[in-house]
Design a protein around this motif. Structure first.
Motif, PDB file in Angstrom:
ATOM      1  N   ARG A 223     -33.379 -66.419  -0.380  1.00  0.00           N
ATOM      2  CA  ARG A 223     -32.499 -67.417  -1.003  1.00  0.00           C
ATOM      3  C   ARG A 223     -31.033 -67.135  -0.700  1.00  0.00           C
ATOM      4  N   ARG A 224     -30.618 -65.868  -0.704  1.00  0.00           N
ATOM      5  CA  ARG A 224     -29.228 -65.517  -0.392  1.00  0.00           C
ATOM      6  C   ARG A 224     -28.878 -65.861   1.054  1.00  0.00           C
ATOM      7  N   GLU A 225     -29.789 -65.545   1.964  1.00  0.00           N
ATOM      8  CA  GLU A 225     -29.534 -65.853   3.376  1.00  0.00           C
ATOM      9  C   GLU A 225     -29.525 -67.358   3.622  1.00  0.00           C
ATOM     10  N   LYS A 226     -30.367 -68.106   2.931  1.00  0.00           N
ATOM     11  CA  LYS A 226     -30.452 -69.548   3.142  1.00  0.00           C
ATOM     12  C   LYS A 226     -29.121 -70.236   2.858  1.00  0.00           C
ATOM     13  N   VAL A 227     -28.445 -69.826   1.805  1.00  0.00           N
ATOM     14  CA  VAL A 227     -27.141 -70.420   1.476  1.00  0.00           C
ATOM     15  C   VAL A 227     -26.178 -70.266   2.655  1.00  0.00           C
ATOM     16  N   ILE A 228     -26.136 -69.081   3.208  1.00  0.00           N
ATOM     17  CA  ILE A 228     -25.230 -68.801   4.326  1.00  0.00           C
ATOM     18  C   ILE A 228     -25.665 -69.558   5.576  1.00  0.00           C
ATOM     19  N   LEU A 229     -26.960 -69.515   5.893  1.00  0.00           N
ATOM     20  CA  LEU A 229     -27.453 -70.175   7.103  1.00  0.00           C
ATOM     21  C   LEU A 229     -27.278 -71.686   7.034  1.00  0.00           C
ATOM     22  N   ASP A 230     -27.600 -72.289   5.899  1.00  0.00           N
ATOM     23  CA  ASP A 230     -27.431 -73.736   5.764  1.00  0.00           C
ATOM     24  C   ASP A 230     -25.977 -74.133   5.974  1.00  0.00           C
ATOM     25  N   ARG A 231     -25.083 -73.391   5.384  1.00  0.00           N
ATOM     26  CA  ARG A 231     -23.657 -73.694   5.513  1.00  0.00           C
ATOM     27  C   ARG A 231     -23.198 -73.521   6.960  1.00  0.00           C
ATOM     28  N   ALA A 232     -23.618 -72.429   7.591  1.00  0.00           N
ATOM     29  CA  ALA A 232     -23.182 -72.139   8.963  1.00  0.00           C
ATOM     30  C   ALA A 232     -23.734 -73.146   9.972  1.00  0.00           C
ATOM     31  N   ARG A 233     -24.871 -73.731   9.678  1.00  0.00           N
ATOM     32  CA  ARG A 233     -25.484 -74.692  10.607  1.00  0.00           C
ATOM     33  C   ARG A 233     -24.946 -76.112  10.424  1.00  0.00           C
ATOM     34  N   ALA A 234     -24.175 -76.345   9.385  1.00  0.00           N
ATOM     35  CA  ALA A 234     -23.596 -77.666   9.148  1.00  0.00           C
ATOM     36  C   ALA A 234     -22.428 -77.897  10.106  1.00  0.00           C
ATOM     37  N   SER A 235     -22.233 -79.146  10.476  1.00  0.00           N
ATOM     38  CA  SER A 235     -21.122 -79.444  11.391  1.00  0.00           C
ATOM     39  C   SER A 235     -19.794 -79.205  10.687  1.00  0.00           C
ATOM     40  N   GLY A 236     -18.826 -78.786  11.448  1.00  0.00           N
ATOM     41  CA  GLY A 236     -17.492 -78.549  10.916  1.00  0.00           C
ATOM     42  C   GLY A 236     -17.354 -77.248  10.135  1.00  0.00           C
ATOM     43  N   PHE A 237     -18.269 -76.345  10.299  1.00  0.00           N
ATOM     44  CA  PHE A 237     -18.252 -75.064   9.588  1.00  0.00           C
ATOM     45  C   PHE A 237     -16.955 -74.304   9.867  1.00  0.00           C
ATOM     46  N   THR A 238     -16.350 -73.780   8.803  1.00  0.00           N
ATOM     47  CA  THR A 238     -15.091 -73.028   8.933  1.00  0.00           C
ATOM     48  C   THR A 238     -15.213 -71.671   8.235  1.00  0.00           C
ATOM     49  N   SER A 239     -14.205 -70.853   8.425  1.00  0.00           N
ATOM     50  CA  SER A 239     -14.202 -69.550   7.748  1.00  0.00           C
ATOM     51  C   SER A 239     -14.115 -69.744   6.231  1.00  0.00           C
ATOM     52  N   ARG A 240     -13.468 -70.802   5.791  1.00  0.00           N
ATOM     53  CA  ARG A 240     -13.420 -71.080   4.351  1.00  0.00           C
ATOM     54  C   ARG A 240     -14.823 -71.391   3.827  1.00  0.00           C
ATOM     55  N   ASP A 241     -15.599 -72.157   4.631  1.00  0.00           N
ATOM     56  CA  ASP A 241     -16.992 -72.430   4.258  1.00  0.00           C
ATOM     57  C   ASP A 241     -17.774 -71.125   4.151  1.00  0.00           C
TER      58      ASP A 241
ATOM     59  N   ARG B 110     -16.574 -68.143   3.390  1.00  0.00           N
ATOM     60  CA  ARG B 110     -16.168 -67.472   2.146  1.00  0.00           C
ATOM     61  C   ARG B 110     -16.919 -68.055   0.947  1.00  0.00           C
ATOM     62  N   GLU B 111     -17.000 -69.392   0.913  1.00  0.00           N
ATOM     63  CA  GLU B 111     -17.699 -70.046  -0.193  1.00  0.00           C
ATOM     64  C   GLU B 111     -19.197 -69.716  -0.163  1.00  0.00           C
ATOM     65  N   ALA B 112     -19.790 -69.705   1.022  1.00  0.00           N
ATOM     66  CA  ALA B 112     -21.216 -69.391   1.136  1.00  0.00           C
ATOM     67  C   ALA B 112     -21.486 -67.956   0.692  1.00  0.00           C
ATOM     68  N   LEU B 113     -20.622 -67.036   1.086  1.00  0.00           N
ATOM     69  CA  LEU B 113     -20.784 -65.639   0.659  1.00  0.00           C
ATOM     70  C   LEU B 113     -20.669 -65.527  -0.860  1.00  0.00           C
ATOM     71  N   SER B 114     -19.714 -66.230  -1.417  1.00  0.00           N
ATOM     72  CA  SER B 114     -19.539 -66.210  -2.867  1.00  0.00           C
ATOM     73  C   SER B 114     -20.779 -66.768  -3.565  1.00  0.00           C
ATOM     74  N   GLN B 115     -21.291 -67.890  -3.072  1.00  0.00           N
ATOM     75  CA  GLN B 115     -22.497 -68.486  -3.654  1.00  0.00           C
ATOM     76  C   GLN B 115     -23.693 -67.559  -3.488  1.00  0.00           C
ATOM     77  N   SER B 116     -23.789 -66.924  -2.341  1.00  0.00           N
ATOM     78  CA  SER B 116     -24.896 -66.013  -2.075  1.00  0.00           C
ATOM     79  C   SER B 116     -24.897 -64.841  -3.064  1.00  0.00           C
ATOM     80  N   ARG B 117     -23.723 -64.303  -3.325  1.00  0.00           N
ATOM     81  CA  ARG B 117     -23.605 -63.174  -4.258  1.00  0.00           C
ATOM     82  C   ARG B 117     -23.989 -63.554  -5.692  1.00  0.00           C
TER      83      ARG B 117
END
Length: 189
Positions: free
Chosen positions: A159-177, A179-186
């Motif tokens: 579940r933690r990895e899925k949050v990051i992977l889903d975000r990273a695979r979305a178009s327009g992914f940025t470093s801010r995204d 940061r948010e994915a890491l925060s959500q994962s934690r």
């Protein structure tokens, strides 16, 4: 360490451990190979075979190839981690992952000498029922992830990895995204 597929998707499972030898024929009684199959099939959740080759030259004889990967995959094993060798790389069971010591054509006296024991693969100690996470970079044992908590540990990691992977695979992914994915994962417990 050799990994066959660069696109090796991460696998997580409960360790089924064993020791093999291949260089010389067995001396004395050895556990029947059928016992190994019963052992790996008895897991109620995904398993990963962790097999240490204890020959003086690990990889002299390959346990893993077309037949063993097909049999193990049918028994619910997702992959294996070994310091030994493997063969038949173009005929391995679909989706079965291998982290191994080397690729080699071999038909030797491969036999299981012990199972459900502590093994050491490339410096990683693994014990029966440990939670193992493997990917293209190698394998890691998750301390404290014994069978009683294995299902929860696997689910949490996924579940933690899925949050990051889903975000990273979305178009327009940025470093801010990120940061948010890491925060959500934690925040996932």
């Amino acid at each position: 360490m050799v990994v066959v597929d660069r696109k090796f998707p991460p696998i997580v499972g409960v360790a089924r451990t064993g020791l093999i030898r291949a260089k010389e024929p067995p001396r004395g009684p050895i556990p029947p190979r059928e016992d190994w199959y019963d052992y790996v099939a008895a897991g109620a959740m995904p398993t990963i075979a962790i097999i240490q080759d204890v020959d003086d030259r690990p990889g002299f004889g390959a346990f893993w190839g077309e037949v063993q990967t097909t049999v193990h995959a049918a028994l619910g094993v997702k992959g294996c981690v070994t310091n030994g060798s493997f063969r038949d790389i173009d005929m391995l069971a679909p989706g079965f992952q291998i982290v191994g010591g080397r690729i080699g054509p071999s038909h030797a006296h491969v036999h299981m000498t012990q199972m459900k024991c502590d093994v050491t693969i490339f410096g990683m100690l693994a014990r029966h029922d440990d939670v193992i996470h493997a990917d293209v970079h190698g394998a890691r044992r998750h301390p404290g992830g014994r069978r009683a908590r294995a299902a929860e540990a696997i689910d949490l990691l996924t579940r933690r990895e899925k949050v990051i992977l889903d975000r990273a695979r979305a178009s327009g992914f940025t470093s801010r995204d990120m940061r948010e994915a890491l925060s959500q994962s934690r925040e996932i417990h």
